[in-house]
Design a protein around this motif. Structure first.
Motif, PDB file in Angstrom:
ATOM      1  N   VAL A 127       0.806  -1.257  -0.114  1.00 40.53           N
ATOM      2  CA  VAL A 127      -0.090   0.015  -0.015  1.00 40.53           C
ATOM      3  C   VAL A 127       0.808   1.205  -0.081  1.00 40.53           C
ATOM      4  O   VAL A 127       0.662   2.309  -0.794  1.00 40.53           O
ATOM      5  CB  VAL A 127      -0.930  -0.099   1.040  1.00 40.53           C
ATOM      6  CG1 VAL A 127      -1.563   1.277   1.326  1.00 40.53           C
ATOM      7  CG2 VAL A 127      -1.956  -1.061   1.076  1.00 40.53           C
ATOM      8  N   GLU A 128       1.887   1.335   0.743  1.00 39.26           N
ATOM      9  CA  GLU A 128       2.832   2.298   1.207  1.00 39.26           C
ATOM     10  C   GLU A 128       3.520   2.543  -0.165  1.00 39.26           C
ATOM     11  O   GLU A 128       3.816   3.589  -0.747  1.00 39.26           O
ATOM     12  CB  GLU A 128       3.609   2.466   2.495  1.00 39.26           C
ATOM     13  CG  GLU A 128       2.797   2.075   3.589  1.00 39.26           C
ATOM     14  CD  GLU A 128       1.617   3.432   3.597  1.00 39.26           C
ATOM     15  OE1 GLU A 128       2.043   4.474   3.120  1.00 39.26           O
ATOM     16  OE2 GLU A 128       0.594   3.173   4.196  1.00 39.26           O
ATOM     17  N   GLN A 129       4.167   1.649  -0.853  1.00 34.62           N
ATOM     18  CA  GLN A 129       5.033   1.473  -2.233  1.00 34.62           C
ATOM     19  C   GLN A 129       4.287   2.177  -3.187  1.00 34.62           C
ATOM     20  O   GLN A 129       4.573   3.024  -3.919  1.00 34.62           O
ATOM     21  CB  GLN A 129       5.565   0.078  -2.237  1.00 34.62           C
ATOM     22  CG  GLN A 129       6.402   0.033  -3.757  1.00 34.62           C
ATOM     23  CD  GLN A 129       5.659  -0.208  -4.798  1.00 34.62           C
ATOM     24  OE1 GLN A 129       4.399  -0.848  -4.754  1.00 34.62           O
ATOM     25  NE2 GLN A 129       5.990   0.404  -5.933  1.00 34.62           N
ATOM     26  N   ARG A 130       2.933   1.785  -3.294  1.00 33.19           N
ATOM     27  CA  ARG A 130       2.013   2.240  -4.366  1.00 33.19           C
ATOM     28  C   ARG A 130       1.702   3.638  -4.107  1.00 33.19           C
ATOM     29  O   ARG A 130       1.502   4.319  -5.021  1.00 33.19           O
ATOM     30  CB  ARG A 130       0.733   1.444  -4.313  1.00 33.19           C
ATOM     31  CG  ARG A 130       1.060   0.073  -5.164  1.00 33.19           C
ATOM     32  CD  ARG A 130      -0.271  -0.873  -5.081  1.00 33.19           C
ATOM     33  NE  ARG A 130      -0.055  -2.072  -5.886  1.00 33.19           N
ATOM     34  CZ  ARG A 130      -0.656  -3.182  -5.746  1.00 33.19           C
ATOM     35  NH1 ARG A 130      -1.707  -3.293  -4.638  1.00 33.19           N
ATOM     36  NH2 ARG A 130      -0.267  -4.092  -6.439  1.00 33.19           N
ATOM     37  N   ARG A 131       1.273   3.717  -3.014  1.00 33.17           N
ATOM     38  CA  ARG A 131       0.818   5.294  -2.432  1.00 33.17           C
ATOM     39  C   ARG A 131       2.139   6.302  -2.747  1.00 33.17           C
ATOM     40  O   ARG A 131       1.755   7.266  -3.539  1.00 33.17           O
ATOM     41  CB  ARG A 131       0.433   5.511  -1.189  1.00 33.17           C
ATOM     42  CG  ARG A 131       0.187   6.875  -0.549  1.00 33.17           C
ATOM     43  CD  ARG A 131      -0.277   6.815   0.656  1.00 33.17           C
ATOM     44  NE  ARG A 131       0.736   6.569   1.828  1.00 33.17           N
ATOM     45  CZ  ARG A 131       1.907   7.563   2.078  1.00 33.17           C
ATOM     46  NH1 ARG A 131       1.571   8.821   1.951  1.00 33.17           N
ATOM     47  NH2 ARG A 131       2.691   7.431   3.063  1.00 33.17           N
ATOM     48  N   LEU A 132       3.157   5.901  -2.746  1.00 38.70           N
ATOM     49  CA  LEU A 132       4.414   6.819  -2.759  1.00 38.70           C
ATOM     50  C   LEU A 132       4.998   6.616  -4.148  1.00 38.70           C
ATOM     51  O   LEU A 132       5.769   7.451  -4.638  1.00 38.70           O
ATOM     52  CB  LEU A 132       5.381   6.768  -1.950  1.00 38.70           C
ATOM     53  CG  LEU A 132       5.214   7.093  -0.577  1.00 38.70           C
ATOM     54  CD1 LEU A 132       6.032   6.365   0.686  1.00 38.70           C
ATOM     55  CD2 LEU A 132       4.919   8.541  -0.014  1.00 38.70           C
ATOM     56  N   GLY A 133       4.515   5.565  -4.881  1.00 39.90           N
ATOM     57  CA  GLY A 133       5.049   5.415  -6.291  1.00 39.90           C
ATOM     58  C   GLY A 133       6.487   5.079  -6.448  1.00 39.90           C
ATOM     59  O   GLY A 133       7.414   5.459  -7.607  1.00 39.90           O
ATOM     60  N   LEU A 134       7.024   4.308  -5.393  1.00 36.90           N
ATOM     61  CA  LEU A 134       8.559   4.155  -5.404  1.00 36.90           C
ATOM     62  C   LEU A 134       9.104   2.840  -6.011  1.00 36.90           C
ATOM     63  O   LEU A 134       8.044   1.684  -5.456  1.00 36.90           O
ATOM     64  CB  LEU A 134       8.904   4.477  -3.725  1.00 36.90           C
ATOM     65  CG  LEU A 134       8.597   5.655  -3.252  1.00 36.90           C
ATOM     66  CD1 LEU A 134       9.184   5.683  -1.739  1.00 36.90           C
ATOM     67  CD2 LEU A 134       9.641   6.749  -4.176  1.00 36.90           C
ATOM     68  N   ASN A 135      10.202   2.785  -6.413  1.00 38.57           N
ATOM     69  CA  ASN A 135      10.834   1.543  -6.593  1.00 38.57           C
ATOM     70  C   ASN A 135      12.001   1.561  -5.543  1.00 38.57           C
ATOM     71  O   ASN A 135      12.296   2.621  -4.981  1.00 38.57           O
ATOM     72  CB  ASN A 135      11.270   1.450  -7.891  1.00 38.57           C
ATOM     73  CG  ASN A 135       9.915   1.179  -8.819  1.00 38.57           C
ATOM     74  OD1 ASN A 135       9.364   0.350  -8.573  1.00 38.57           O
ATOM     75  ND2 ASN A 135      10.153   1.798 -10.265  1.00 38.57           N
ATOM     76  N   ALA A 136      12.686   0.508  -5.314  1.00 40.21           N
ATOM     77  CA  ALA A 136      13.594   0.359  -4.477  1.00 40.21           C
ATOM     78  C   ALA A 136      14.756   1.404  -4.891  1.00 40.21           C
ATOM     79  O   ALA A 136      14.987   1.659  -5.930  1.00 40.21           O
ATOM     80  CB  ALA A 136      14.347  -1.218  -4.552  1.00 40.21           C
ATOM     81  N   PRO A 137      15.446   1.832  -3.656  1.00 46.55           N
ATOM     82  CA  PRO A 137      16.722   2.708  -4.001  1.00 46.55           C
ATOM     83  C   PRO A 137      17.820   1.702  -4.627  1.00 46.55           C
ATOM     84  O   PRO A 137      17.842   0.747  -4.403  1.00 46.55           O
ATOM     85  CB  PRO A 137      17.053   3.243  -2.626  1.00 46.55           C
ATOM     86  CG  PRO A 137      16.485   2.294  -1.741  1.00 46.55           C
ATOM     87  CD  PRO A 137      15.307   1.655  -2.452  1.00 46.55           C
ATOM     88  N   SER A 138      18.457   2.776  -5.397  1.00 46.89           N
ATOM     89  CA  SER A 138      19.623   1.946  -6.129  1.00 46.89           C
ATOM     90  C   SER A 138      20.711   1.510  -4.901  1.00 46.89           C
ATOM     91  O   SER A 138      20.997   2.492  -4.201  1.00 46.89           O
ATOM     92  CB  SER A 138      20.474   2.813  -7.047  1.00 46.89           C
ATOM     93  OG  SER A 138      19.669   3.026  -8.137  1.00 46.89           O
ATOM     94  N   ALA A 139      21.309   0.390  -5.036  1.00 44.48           N
ATOM     95  CA  ALA A 139      22.315   0.137  -4.011  1.00 44.48           C
ATOM     96  C   ALA A 139      23.739   0.889  -4.212  1.00 44.48           C
ATOM     97  O   ALA A 139      23.907   1.183  -5.536  1.00 44.48           O
ATOM     98  CB  ALA A 139      22.737  -1.330  -4.147  1.00 44.48           C
TER      99      ALA A 139
END
Length: 140
Positions: A127-139
């Motif tokens: 839910v939070e990932q979709r709400r913020l529209g984020l993908n994982a940060p780059s390592a």
């Protein structure tokens, strides 16, 4: 810091999620939530007392047995089990503890916050990932 700020900070900071209570049952949130996070670039480290493999990854019986530095610990365990998980997370050197939707614990919160961990409860990663529209940060 309010919860929304902590949620965004966690999702922007951590590229690996150690999932306590990960499941190999595709019908359970403890399977499809980590699977979704993998699809959006996060690394998952499953923790399940049975060990074996979950999502094609080695599963470790306890947090203490994870062979790398633990940062974000995501918990799929009943609320009454979370204080013990919080103590294990602190002992493992975690820096953030996230209790999934419908999981809350004043004791786990106190343990985590007293040790300086970022703490989120009763929120779903998907839910939070979709709400913020984020993908994982780059390592780094």
């Amino acid at each position: 810091m309010d919860t929304d700020t902590k949620v965004e900070q966690i999702l922007r900071r951590y590229d690996t999620i150690t999932v306590v209570g990960a499941s190999d049952d595709p019908a359970k949130p403890a399977h499809y939530v980590p699977e979704h996070m993998i699809e959006h670039g996060w690394r998952i480290v499953p923790v399940n007392p049975r060990g074996g493999e979950i999502l094609g990854l080695p599963a470790y019986p306890t947090l203490a047995e994870v062979p790398e530095q633990v940062g974000l610990v995501d918990v799929f365990r009943p609320s009454e089990h979370t204080p013990d998980v919080a103590r294990q997370a602190v002992a493992a050197g975690a820096t953030a503890l996230w209790l999934q939707l419908h999981i809350t614990s004043d004791e786990a919160r106190t343990i985590a916050e007293d040790a300086g961990l970022l703490y989120v409860e009763n929120r779903c990663l998907i839910v939070e990932q979709r709400r913020l529209g984020l993908n994982a940060p780059s390592a780094a």
